[in-house]
Design an enzyme around this catalytic site. Structure first.
Site, PDB file in Angstrom:
ATOM      1  N   ASP A  49     -57.296 -98.489  84.526  1.00 54.61           N
ATOM      2  CA  ASP A  49     -57.719 -97.565  83.483  1.00 54.61           C
ATOM      3  C   ASP A  49     -56.711 -97.737  82.340  1.00 54.61           C
ATOM      4  O   ASP A  49     -55.632 -98.310  82.522  1.00 54.61           O
ATOM      5  CB  ASP A  49     -57.761 -96.116  83.990  1.00 54.61           C
ATOM      6  CG  ASP A  49     -58.602 -95.229  83.056  1.00 54.61           C
ATOM      7  OD1 ASP A  49     -58.894 -95.650  81.924  1.00 54.61           O
ATOM      8  OD2 ASP A  49     -58.946 -94.100  83.454  1.00 54.61           O
TER       9      ASP A  49
HETATM   10  C1  BGC Z   1     -60.788 -93.305  80.506  1.00 55.12           C
HETATM   11  C2  BGC Z   1     -61.763 -94.386  80.942  1.00 55.12           C
HETATM   12  C3  BGC Z   1     -62.205 -95.195  79.756  1.00 55.12           C
HETATM   13  C4  BGC Z   1     -60.974 -95.783  79.083  1.00 55.12           C
HETATM   14  C5  BGC Z   1     -61.300 -96.614  77.862  1.00 55.12           C
HETATM   15  C6  BGC Z   1     -59.638 -93.869  79.686  1.00 55.12           C
HETATM   16  O1  BGC Z   1     -58.894 -92.822  79.136  1.00 55.12           O
HETATM   17  O2  BGC Z   1     -60.265 -92.646  81.643  1.00 55.12           O
HETATM   18  O3  BGC Z   1     -62.878 -93.801  81.587  1.00 55.12           O
HETATM   19  O4  BGC Z   1     -63.098 -96.192  80.148  1.00 55.12           O
HETATM   20  O5  BGC Z   1     -60.126 -94.718  78.669  1.00 55.12           O
HETATM   21  O6  BGC Z   1     -61.763 -95.833  76.829  1.00 55.12           O
END
Ligand code: BGC
Length: 756
Positions: free
Chosen positions: A231
């Site tokens: 993530d």
């Molecule tokens: C979120 C993800 C997301 C990623 C990119 C993170 O903060 O938890 O779900 O895909 O950011 O935007």
């Protein structure tokens, strides 16, 4: 096109290989021109495209291209419709292809442990079977367009509080039965191109450096073939992460972690083969996209209509005391700002820059006699006397009032959790005021997660619209006026109040969050506790009625390698066409361990004309009956009897049957001096010797007992006490010598290991 990945990797420098394992920027992976490795882009996800050009961020703060916002997961899951989810996936896949996006960051399948999780709107369900089936269908849809998915957030990321550092403390059985299966099913039925590991720690180890999670379980047990990305910013320690199975760091660390990888290879603390393997996994997926890149024709107009259709198939009619559908000849008051500006998506990384939206007011049928009053400010909790007075008057002058209630954006979002489960009090107050002047009141709810409904016994209709995507407003109107017959059912329980939720005492506190409720999540808890709920899991009404009949099993006894086919008939007994979501739950009657009263193991959505009957057949196998035994390190279903429940919701079981499972599998029994006679009597391998011994002891206890003694301790009491008696007690109560006891333990061990 065939690519010799090993050859390409052998031509890369160490620095290039380390660089391949982190992003070029927020959304791109690196390219190596001299070797022909193309640059590819990933984008959020999950319910539409959030493709950012420059100024990337992961919190939805900066603009992205115009796109279509499909219904978020909280609503889409209520369709219980695999085909529909496949269609939604392929529509998003086509948009991604046309916009040069190689991987869509979704679906998000974390289990709704508590209604408070700020991100529940992005997640499917409290039930792992439903979440897995819906996720697999969505992934297959996206990937049918040769665009990848990144199923997220793996794993046990069920709250936003301290999401980047906290540790989810969960026992293995609970992980395997509740928090893993949606991911597992996705791998087995859809093989997503990528996995996204979560921010949090699991039992003290960050998901991003958890070898058991990313390698042993994900690849070893389930057979995942793609690459794992972090993530955004989830990397704690890069080199241990790479060794654990985290292939790609996103968005990157400005080169810092790449240098750590290079250093570790040079000083021998990281085997270069591990780096090569990660690069190979990443390259395989890059080429899978690049080699199949086919620019797509799509129109946002058509996808808008598709988004509306998905919303219509998913919204849940919770109550209807003869007030719906509305009739264009009636005078209707629409009250609440959400009628004009519906809340249809959540905040954060999934936020779509919609090319168009449709509100309920925009979408009225011709000749409808609708007046509108704002009633309350939709963006905050403040009772406005002037707005309220106008709304009460509009309600009084109408035949029926429809109140568009819901949670303001600030109440639920990625990044933080709710602290309560209530609607803004200004809305609850206005609903009670309107009920004083208008008995025919209907409430439409716009929310990403359940709310308490203090007026639910007084209003005559409730439509749960959840967050409906950009065309959700049109779907609401078409359901209210009967152009569409509602057919969604709840993918989560609506408890009466927050404190009824099983995680209530342990949710979101401190750096360690203990999942003490274990496997008792959602209806597994409420139904086992026989606790009243506002609306149960799997519940939803229709404008027609359905009858269930003629349940039959293709066998009464099955073995652990058999499949069982459960068939039954379903009839539309009303006067309009409609769709019913039929559910199959299993109840374990063997008593082999503590289990929830019922668990969902099958569902279908059936479309029926008035008077029409169809036969539904659901297939079950050994795994459908099994629970996860940590002792065995595998799934286990004891031999014995199981109840098959065919139901319209988790609380409305319509048909029942029993099946007997015959299996030679037994749980391992490690016999020691504190093993009880009861355990030994219940194990099929030790049963015979144990019963003989127990009878001898019982005979000894009864022999010569006086009448008074027999009254004090009955035979039943003796039997019960023997059940809990450890082997070591034989010395004290039967006069057995230490050597004799050791001999008996040896005999039991041999029997338990199958050596007798
Ligand atoms: C979120 C993800 C997301 C990623 C990119 C993170 O903060 O938890 O779900 O895909 O950011 O935007």
């Amino acid at each position: 096109m065939e690519h010799d990945l090993k050859k390409i990797i052998s031509q890369m420098t160490l620095e290039e290989k380390a660089g391949m394992c982190s992003g070029l920027d927020f959304w791109h992976l690196k390219h190596v021109d001299r070797l022909g490795i193309p640059e590819v882009m990933v984008s959020d996800g999950p319910h539409g495209l959030r493709k950012q050009n420059d100024k990337g961020d992961h919190l939805g703060m900066n603009d992205s291209i115009k796109a279509v916002c499909f219904p978020p997961a909280c609503l889409a899951a209520c369709s219980f419709d695999r085909d529909l989810m496949h269609e939604m996936g392929s529509a998003i896949g086509r948009e991604a292809q046309a916009n040069d996006v190689s991987v869509v960051l979704g679906p998000a399948v974390n289990i709704k442990r508590s209604p408070l999780c700020g991100r529940n709107f992005e997640y499917y369900s409290e039930d792992p079977y439903l979440a897995g089936e819906i996720a697999a269908a969505f992934i297959n849809g996206v990937q049918s367009e040769h665009v990848g998915t990144s199923i997220k957030h793996f794993a046990a990321n069920n709250q936003e509080y301290h999401r980047m550092s906290g540790s989810s403390e969960v026992d293995e059985r609970t992980l395997r039965e509740i928090y893993f299966p949606a991911f597992e099913t996705a791998v087995k039925k859809a093989q997503p191109y990528t996995f996204m590991c979560s921010y949090n720690q699991i039992n003290g180890t960050f998901a991003s450096e958890n070898k058991w999670l990313l390698t042993d379980v994900l690849r070893g047990d389930w057979g995942f073939e793609g690459y794992v990305m972090s993530d955004w910013g989830a990397v704690n320690d890069r080199v241990p992460g790479l060794i654990a199975g985290l292939d790609l760091e996103m968005p990157g660390s400005g080169g810092f972690n790449d240098a750590e990888i290079v250093k570790a290879v040079k000083d021998g603390s990281l085997d270069e083969a591990i780096l090569d393997q990660a690069v190979e996994r990443i390259l395989r997926i890059i080429y899978l996209y690049a080699d199949n890149h086919t620019p797509q024709e799509f129109t946002m107009e058509a996808d808008h209509e598709e988004a509306r259709r998905i919303a219509e198939e998913s919204m849940v009619l919770l109550k209807n005391d003869g007030v719906l559908p509305l009739n264009p000849s009636e005078k209707i008051a629409f009250i609440g700002g959400f009628a004009k500006n519906p809340r249809f998506q959540g905040g954060g990384s999934s936020h779509i820059n919609c090319f168009r939206t449709a509100s309920a007011l925009d979408s009225l049928p011709e000749h409808a006699q609708v007046t509108y009053a704002e009633g309350f400010p939709a963006d905050r909790d403040a009772y406005d006397e002037t707005l309220a007075a106008a709304a009460i008057k509009a309600a009084e002058n109408a035949d029926k009032a429809v109140i568009f209630a819901g949670l303001p954006d600030s109440f639920e979002s990625e990044g933080y959790d709710r602290s309560h489960m209530q609607l803004p009090s200004c809305q609850n107050r206005l609903i009670s005021e309107i009920l004083k002047v208008q008995p025919n009141t209907i409430v439409v709810l716009h929310n990403g997660s359940p709310v308490e409904l203090p007026w639910r016994h007084e209003v005559k209709g409730i439509l749960e619209a959840y967050l409906g995507g950009q065309a959700g407003g049109a779907a609401v109107t078409r359901i209210l006026f009967g152009a569409v017959n509602p057919s969604g059912k709840l993918a989560e329980t609506f408890p009466e109040k927050l404190s009824d939720n099983p995680s209530y005492l342990f949710f979101g506190d401190g750096d360690k969050v203990e999942y003490r409720e274990g496997i008792y999540v959602g209806y597994r808890y409420y139904d086992t506790k026989e606790m009243p709920v506002a609306y149960p899991f799997g519940y939803g009404l229709s404008y027609t009625t359905f009858a269930y009949s003629n349940l039959r099993l293709d066998k009464e006894t099955m073995t652990d390698s058999d499949t069982l086919h459960v068939s039954f008939d379903i009839t539309n007994t009303g006067s309009v066409a409609g769709k019913e979501i039929v559910q199959l739950y299993i109840r374990d009657l063997t008593g082999s361990t503590k289990r929830p009263l019922k668990e969902l193991k099958g569902f279908e959505k059936v479309s029926l004309e008035p008077g029409e009957t169809k036969t539904v057949t659901i297939e079950l196998d050994y795994r459908s009956f099994a629970w996860y035994s940590t002792n065995l390190g595998d799934w286990y279903a004891a031999g014995g009897s199981y109840e098959i429940q065919v139901a319209s919701s988790s609380r409305d079981i319509r048909l029942l049957a029993k099946v007997t499972l015959k299996t030679a599998r037994v749980l391992p029994l490690h016999v020691h001096k504190n093993t009880t006679l009861g355990e030994l009597c219940r194990n099929p391998r030790t049963k015979e010797i144990a019963e003989k011994l127990a009878n001898q002891i019982l005979a000894g206890m009864g022999a010569g007992a006086s009448e008074a003694a027999s009254e004090a301790i009955s035979d039943e009491m003796n039997t019960a006490m023997i059940d809990s008696m450890p082997l070591r007690a034989l010395r004290s109560f039967t006069g057995m010598s230490g050597e004799e006891m050791d001999g008996i333990i040896k005999q039991f061990r041999a029997a338990a290991d199958g050596n007798v």
